[in-house]
Design a protein around this motif. Structure first.
Motif, PDB file in Angstrom:
ATOM      1  N   LYS A 196       0.856   9.023  -5.746  1.00 23.80           N
ATOM      2  CA  LYS A 196      -0.005  10.477  -5.205  1.00 23.80           C
ATOM      3  C   LYS A 196       2.026  11.661  -5.692  1.00 23.80           C
ATOM      4  CE  LYS A 196      -2.974  12.039  -3.810  1.00 23.80           C
ATOM      5  NZ  LYS A 196      -2.953  13.186  -4.392  1.00 23.80           N
ATOM      6  N   ASP A 197       3.011  11.246  -4.811  1.00 23.50           N
ATOM      7  CA  ASP A 197       3.810  11.648  -4.329  1.00 23.50           C
ATOM      8  C   ASP A 197       5.246  11.559  -5.760  1.00 23.50           C
ATOM      9  OD1 ASP A 197       4.381  12.137  -0.880  1.00 23.50           O
ATOM     10  OD2 ASP A 197       3.994   9.742  -1.752  1.00 23.50           O
ATOM     11  N   ARG A 198       5.392  10.493  -6.503  1.00 25.93           N
ATOM     12  CA  ARG A 198       6.196  10.758  -7.429  1.00 25.93           C
ATOM     13  C   ARG A 198       5.360  10.848  -9.061  1.00 25.93           C
ATOM     14  NH1 ARG A 198       8.326   5.164 -10.599  1.00 25.93           N
ATOM     15  NH2 ARG A 198       6.362   5.402 -11.184  1.00 25.93           N
ATOM     16  N   GLU A 199       4.351  11.473  -8.555  1.00 26.89           N
ATOM     17  CA  GLU A 199       3.334  11.349  -9.730  1.00 26.89           C
ATOM     18  C   GLU A 199       3.279  13.288  -9.972  1.00 26.89           C
ATOM     19  OE1 GLU A 199       2.224  10.619 -13.086  1.00 26.89           O
ATOM     20  OE2 GLU A 199       3.267   8.509 -12.767  1.00 26.89           O
ATOM     21  N   ASP A 200       3.061  13.261  -8.544  1.00 25.29           N
ATOM     22  CA  ASP A 200       2.946  14.831  -8.338  1.00 25.29           C
ATOM     23  C   ASP A 200       4.400  15.556  -8.898  1.00 25.29           C
ATOM     24  OD1 ASP A 200       1.344  16.845  -6.810  1.00 25.29           O
ATOM     25  OD2 ASP A 200       3.081  17.327  -5.793  1.00 25.29           O
ATOM     26  N   TYR A 201       5.084  15.216  -8.379  1.00 21.29           N
ATOM     27  CA  TYR A 201       7.051  15.865  -8.965  1.00 21.29           C
ATOM     28  C   TYR A 201       7.067  16.175 -10.102  1.00 21.29           C
ATOM     29  CZ  TYR A 201       7.790  16.428  -3.751  1.00 21.29           C
ATOM     30  OH  TYR A 201       8.249  16.961  -2.961  1.00 21.29           O
ATOM     31  N   GLU A 214       0.815  -1.363   0.121  1.00 21.23           N
ATOM     32  CA  GLU A 214      -0.050   0.363   0.083  1.00 21.23           C
ATOM     33  C   GLU A 214       1.069   1.147  -0.109  1.00 21.23           C
ATOM     34  OE1 GLU A 214      -3.158  -0.244  -1.007  1.00 21.23           O
ATOM     35  OE2 GLU A 214      -3.494  -1.951  -0.481  1.00 21.23           O
ATOM     36  N   ILE A 215       2.178   1.213   0.651  1.00 20.75           N
ATOM     37  CA  ILE A 215       2.773   2.402   0.054  1.00 20.75           C
ATOM     38  C   ILE A 215       3.368   2.688  -0.798  1.00 20.75           C
ATOM     39  CG2 ILE A 215       4.785   3.242   1.774  1.00 20.75           C
ATOM     40  CD1 ILE A 215       2.594   3.253   3.168  1.00 20.75           C
ATOM     41  N   VAL A 216       3.801   1.341  -1.619  1.00 21.31           N
ATOM     42  CA  VAL A 216       4.538   1.809  -2.442  1.00 21.31           C
ATOM     43  C   VAL A 216       3.404   2.914  -3.697  1.00 21.31           C
ATOM     44  CG1 VAL A 216       4.805   0.274  -5.083  1.00 21.31           C
ATOM     45  CG2 VAL A 216       5.741   0.056  -2.397  1.00 21.31           C
ATOM     46  N   ASN A 217       2.044   1.825  -3.650  1.00 17.06           N
ATOM     47  CA  ASN A 217       0.832   2.401  -4.289  1.00 17.06           C
ATOM     48  C   ASN A 217       1.055   4.082  -3.632  1.00 17.06           C
ATOM     49  OD1 ASN A 217       0.368  -0.030  -5.935  1.00 17.06           O
ATOM     50  ND2 ASN A 217      -0.487  -0.451  -3.839  1.00 17.06           N
ATOM     51  N   VAL A 218       0.827   4.214  -2.744  1.00 16.82           N
ATOM     52  CA  VAL A 218       0.459   5.734  -2.308  1.00 16.82           C
ATOM     53  C   VAL A 218       1.398   6.486  -2.649  1.00 16.82           C
ATOM     54  CG1 VAL A 218       0.094   7.346  -0.899  1.00 16.82           C
ATOM     55  CG2 VAL A 218      -0.601   5.556  -0.483  1.00 16.82           C
ATOM     56  N   ALA A 225      -5.507   1.330   2.136  1.00 15.58           N
ATOM     57  CA  ALA A 225      -6.511   0.006   1.508  1.00 15.58           C
ATOM     58  C   ALA A 225      -7.703   0.606   1.188  1.00 15.58           C
ATOM     59  CB  ALA A 225      -6.266  -1.295   2.582  1.00 15.58           C
ATOM     60  N   CYS A 226      -8.251   0.866   2.071  1.00 22.09           N
ATOM     61  CA  CYS A 226     -10.619   1.539   2.488  1.00 22.09           C
ATOM     62  C   CYS A 226      -9.752   2.466   1.356  1.00 22.09           C
ATOM     63  CB  CYS A 226     -10.475   2.976   3.517  1.00 22.09           C
ATOM     64  SG  CYS A 226      -9.935   1.510   4.786  1.00 22.09           S
ATOM     65  N   LYS A 227      -9.458   3.921   0.502  1.00 29.82           N
ATOM     66  CA  LYS A 227      -9.585   4.769  -0.074  1.00 29.82           C
ATOM     67  C   LYS A 227      -8.979   4.345  -1.540  1.00 29.82           C
ATOM     68  CE  LYS A 227     -10.424   8.247   3.180  1.00 29.82           C
ATOM     69  NZ  LYS A 227      -9.481   9.979   3.074  1.00 29.82           N
ATOM     70  N   GLY A 228      -7.686   3.465  -1.686  1.00 25.15           N
ATOM     71  CA  GLY A 228      -7.509   3.567  -3.288  1.00 25.15           C
ATOM     72  C   GLY A 228      -6.960   4.612  -3.357  1.00 25.15           C
ATOM     73  N   PRO A 229      -6.530   4.809  -5.276  1.00 20.78           N
ATOM     74  CA  PRO A 229      -6.302   5.851  -5.516  1.00 20.78           C
ATOM     75  C   PRO A 229      -6.686   7.166  -5.065  1.00 20.78           C
ATOM     76  CG  PRO A 229      -6.696   4.036  -7.055  1.00 20.78           C
ATOM     77  CD  PRO A 229      -7.361   3.614  -5.791  1.00 20.78           C
TER      78      PRO A 229
END
Length: 422
Positions: A277-282, A269-273, A408-412
């Motif tokens: 979020k982080d990598r795509e934002d930067y 889940e951390i990898v997905n976040v 895990a609850c909210k996903g993307p």
């Protein structure tokens, strides 16, 4: 020569016990040559239990071969491997210093060229304005001087916008930080580890990967300053070998090396976040920064070129008005563009965003590499690895687990970013 003799200087007052003692004799010999060029002392020779021998006062040191043999017997480390480790350590320390020096140099380039180009451009604009209200030979001189300065500013802007000194300085700062990080890893390996030939090969690959990611020279190997597609910076070897975990038998769970199903799910889940979020934002911010930088880099030389053309026609009876406006206004706008691009260090901002995206990509690959490894003993210790992830993201263990539960609850659709550092 003068000889002073003194005998029986001390006569003991005690009668019976002192009769067997030998008389002490103190001799003092003083040599006084005609020309005194130095003082030479007679050789001291002493013997007995309290005697000192001058030629034996330094303890004999063991030979290097005996040191290496003792080192191998005590620690089981090949001295050749340790020699290579220390050679890599010295090379890494030297690279840290090199990148620091070159980074400082390129920072000075940015400020010096920024101020110089702006001064030239504003001076040329002022000369064009004065030439418009003058006549005769002074007007011609001012007009030609203004045009020449605009041409020089155009050439300088073209070169500076191509190399982007602020971005180069940021590259060297990143390289210096990463080489320091590698230097600390080598120190830890020397202090608490048991380095092998495999460690030497991996360290060499890391050094070469950093050299490729952040080159020192400009010609031929300089990184692309205006890439069509922005990719995260990569400064690590593409193929990372996994070996037996050195801390495998220290965890609470000896069989699974500190890993369990819950921890694996949290890491996924951390990898997905981080990816969503982080990598795509930067990467999104990096694309905006490079687009802005490209506009500024192309516009400023065009403006100074047009201003140079306008300066050449200042005083013309047919195009005099437009020429003056083009010369003065073009120079002023070019100064603003140059100050915004290099004073605002847009290139540095782009490189910072690209490097941050690379940081999250490295974390993703590290986590996925552990999760793909089926042999738990070849993974990093689970508890230790979770702690490292927390520190890299600026979170506590409870915050990391809460983030994994929310993902895990909210996903993307999750609103929270993985990192709290930047």
């Amino acid at each position: 020569m003068a000889t002073l003799k003194s005998s029986s200087l001390l006569k003991p007052s005690i009668s019976s016990s002192s009769s067997s003692q030998q008389k002490r004799l103190i001799k003092a010999v003083i040599n006084i040559p005609k020309r005194v060029t130095g003082i030479s002392l007679p050789e001291l020779q002493t013997s007995g239990l309290g005697g000192l021998e001058l030629h034996n006062r330094f303890e004999k040191r063991p030979s290097p071969s005996s040191i290496n043999t003792r080192f191998v017997e005590n620690n089981g480390v090949d001295p050749l491997v340790m020699g290579k480790i220390y050679a890599i350590f010295e090379a890494v320390a030297d690279r840290v210093e090199m990148h620091n020096n070159i980074g400082d140099q390129r920072t000075h380039w940015n400020s010096l060229l920024l101020n110089s180009i702006n001064a030239i451009t504003l001076s040329a604009a002022m000369m064009a304005g004065i030439a418009a209200i003058s006549s005769g030979a002074p007007a011609m001189g001012l007009k030609l001087s203004s045009a020449a300065m605009y041409v020089a500013a155009t050439g300088m802007l073209s070169i500076v916008n191509k190399i982007q000194p602020s971005q180069l300085a940021e590259e060297q700062r990143n390289a210096s930080r990463l080489f320091k990080q590698l230097q600390n890893q080598i120190q830890t390996m020397i202090c608490v580890g048991n380095p092998t030939a495999v460690d030497v090969k991996e360290l060499m690959e890391k050094v070469l990967a950093l050299d490729k990611a952040y080159p020192l020279p400009l010609l031929g190997v300089m990184l692309e300053k205006f890439p069509g597609t922005v990719e995260p910076a990569v400064w690590w070897p593409t193929e990372q070998r996994r070996r037996q975990s050195k801390g495998a038998d220290r965890g609470g769970n000896k069989d699974f090396n500190g890993w369990n199903g819950k921890l694996e799910e949290e890491m996924r889940e951390i990898v997905n976040v981080m990816r969503v979020k982080d990598r795509e934002d930067y990467l999104r911010l990096a694309n905006k920064a490079v687009a802005l930088n490209k506009i500024l880099a192309n516009t400023a030389p065009v403006l100074t070129g047009l201003a140079a053309l306008g300066s050449a026609f200042v005083g013309s009876p047919t195009h005099g008005g437009w020429a003056v406006m083009l010369a003065v206004l073009g120079g002023a706008l070019a100064t603003v563009m140059n100050a915004l691009e290099h004073g605002g260090q847009v290139g540095m901002v782009f490189e910072m965003y690209r490097s941050n995206a690379g940081f999250f990509k490295l974390m993703e690959e590290s986590i996925e590499s552990n999760l793909r490894e089926e042999d738990f003993q070849r993974r990093d210790n689970g508890e230790l690895f979770e702690t490292k992830v927390c520190l890299q993201l600026g979170r506590s263990l409870s915050q990391l687990r809460d983030l994994a539960a929310a993902a895990a609850c909210k996903g993307p659709e999750i609103d929270e970013f993985a990192s709290k550092l930047f």
